[in-house]
Design a protein around this motif. Sequence first.
Motif, PDB file in Angstrom:
ATOM      1  N   ARG A   1      37.332  31.249  34.024  1.00  0.00           N
ATOM      2  CA  ARG A   1      38.593  31.877  33.637  1.00  0.00           C
ATOM      3  C   ARG A   1      39.222  31.220  32.416  1.00  0.00           C
ATOM      4  O   ARG A   1      39.828  31.908  31.564  1.00  0.00           O
ATOM      5  CB  ARG A   1      39.575  31.812  34.806  1.00  0.00           C
TER       6      ARG A   1
ATOM      7  N   THR B   1      36.637  33.177  38.541  1.00  0.00           N
ATOM      8  CA  THR B   1      37.475  31.974  38.496  1.00  0.00           C
ATOM      9  C   THR B   1      36.723  30.826  37.815  1.00  0.00           C
ATOM     10  O   THR B   1      37.325  29.978  37.160  1.00  0.00           O
ATOM     11  CB  THR B   1      37.914  31.576  39.913  1.00  0.00           C
TER      12      THR B   1
ATOM     13  N   HIS C   1      38.794  37.197  39.330  1.00  0.00           N
ATOM     14  CA  HIS C   1      39.803  36.151  39.144  1.00  0.00           C
ATOM     15  C   HIS C   1      41.175  36.749  38.861  1.00  0.00           C
ATOM     16  O   HIS C   1      42.169  36.382  39.498  1.00  0.00           O
ATOM     17  CB  HIS C   1      39.442  35.206  38.006  1.00  0.00           C
ATOM     18  N   PHE C   2      41.252  37.650  37.900  1.00  0.00           N
ATOM     19  CA  PHE C   2      42.557  38.149  37.481  1.00  0.00           C
ATOM     20  C   PHE C   2      43.184  39.111  38.490  1.00  0.00           C
ATOM     21  O   PHE C   2      44.399  39.300  38.484  1.00  0.00           O
ATOM     22  CB  PHE C   2      42.456  38.821  36.106  1.00  0.00           C
TER      23      PHE C   2
ATOM     24  N   ASN D   1      45.939  29.790  35.845  1.00  0.00           N
ATOM     25  CA  ASN D   1      45.728  30.285  34.484  1.00  0.00           C
ATOM     26  C   ASN D   1      46.260  29.344  33.418  1.00  0.00           C
ATOM     27  O   ASN D   1      46.580  29.771  32.301  1.00  0.00           O
ATOM     28  CB  ASN D   1      46.352  31.678  34.354  1.00  0.00           C
TER      29      ASN D   1
ATOM     30  N   THR E   1      36.106  38.249  34.053  1.00  0.00           N
ATOM     31  CA  THR E   1      35.831  36.840  34.329  1.00  0.00           C
ATOM     32  C   THR E   1      35.882  36.569  35.821  1.00  0.00           C
ATOM     33  O   THR E   1      36.521  37.299  36.591  1.00  0.00           O
ATOM     34  CB  THR E   1      36.852  35.932  33.611  1.00  0.00           C
TER      35      THR E   1
END
Length: 483
Positions: A73, A70, A97-98, A401, A68
């Motif tokens: 997400r 951002t 993102h992660f 998150n 993914t």
Amino acid sequence: MKVILATAKQQIMEREWLPPLSLGYIAASLESKGIEVAIVDSEVNRYDSKKASEEILSHKPDAVGITTTTNNRLEAIQLCNAIREKSKTLIFVGGPHFTPTARDALEKVKCIDVVVRREGEITTLEMLEAYSLKKGFFDIPGISFRDEDGKIVENAERPFIQDLDTIPMPAYHLFSLKKYNARLEGEYQSPNTIGVVSSRGCPYDCNFCANNALWRRSLRTRNPEKFVDEIEYLYDKYGYRSFDIWDDTMTIKKPHVKGICEEILKRKLDIKWYARSRVDSVNKEILGLMKEAGCVSMGFGVESGSPRILKSIQKGITIPVVKSIIKASADLGFYTKAFFILSLPGEEQEDVSASLSLIKELNSYGKNVMAGAGIAKIYPGTEMERIAMSKEILPSNFSWNTECEFPINRLFNDIVSVPLFVQPQLPLESLYVEIDRMQKRALSDWFWLIIKSLIEMRNLGELKIRITKFNLIILSKLRKILN
């Protein structure tokens, strides 16, 4: 072992898609070691989290990997939760993102088992091999996870892959390629396009850039001959004639781009392609060679018309060079895009005025120039995020998150979960007027391109195909402007 690699849907559904190459690369690496892999692309299939989880679990996977950005997400997290509700399979995540939010993701999203940080080809393979053998994850560089006691463990970084030619070609056969309908920038009568990558990373230090946070200013390039081998494979095997080169900046190393162009010309490949560049990494000679080798569209990140802001964001370019290169690109006949950002940190109204003035000048260089601007977005891991925290644009306890919404984004018909860089001296409502004016000008130019394409059509059958494509384009653009 059976592994499913997946995407989550986007908040704002696009009408054109390219295959997600990151999953294609990881899939190819896993297949090279005998692991069974399938790809579920929720974006192109327009799956919500319920439908996507059902499709994923119908394969009875031993592990599920989700990538993914951002921008989507929260949809990826919804998908992880939907999978966990019905299965105890290993769930690992990755992507831009992660990577910078790994610890926060493991703290806030309990269904995520492992975060694969940065490049995933080797890391994912080693992690899955350890999982299948019921070994621990402690010795695998490049991952974050929870131990048996629930404690979050962040292993050391894995060094970047220096020889990109050791990575297998993306597993194109795992994509339903007929579903992907993207076309090149400015070439809307062209056949469907496929993405390819000739390099990874960027050595520059722009303070707003999410890719800078991901790649840590590294740059690695592929062998030009082997890169063109991939283009020729896609040309022969799947009939592709249009290629979107996904490099952050393809032209940083001149011998690299020269080698690619010369290889395309040597093989007499009749192709068109789009490249992203910096104004300080090309000249008329390079642009001319790219044109000869089939490049038809160029994208340049200009960011600002204010020298003060260009310096503060560490862009490293000058206004005279911007004007010179955009003019040269336009004169050579490239469809030329120039990207600007408004409301960058510390920007004042006079800086905005300088950007708008430069945008107007660049657009005057020809109908084939499309200069425009968007509002600065904050992304995790960037210097802009640090500034936003220090100025309390983002609260100190902000989590990337967990569910969040920024209503002001709706003014720009933008994704509501990604914060804009809001500054008291530059009310976004006032910037909306300028953005709206540019979007309407863009729509006018789209109609010009459509008329030009219809004039060039060769028969009634082609007319029918083009009208169908243009209907999709016009509806997409009108939605963005009128909503």
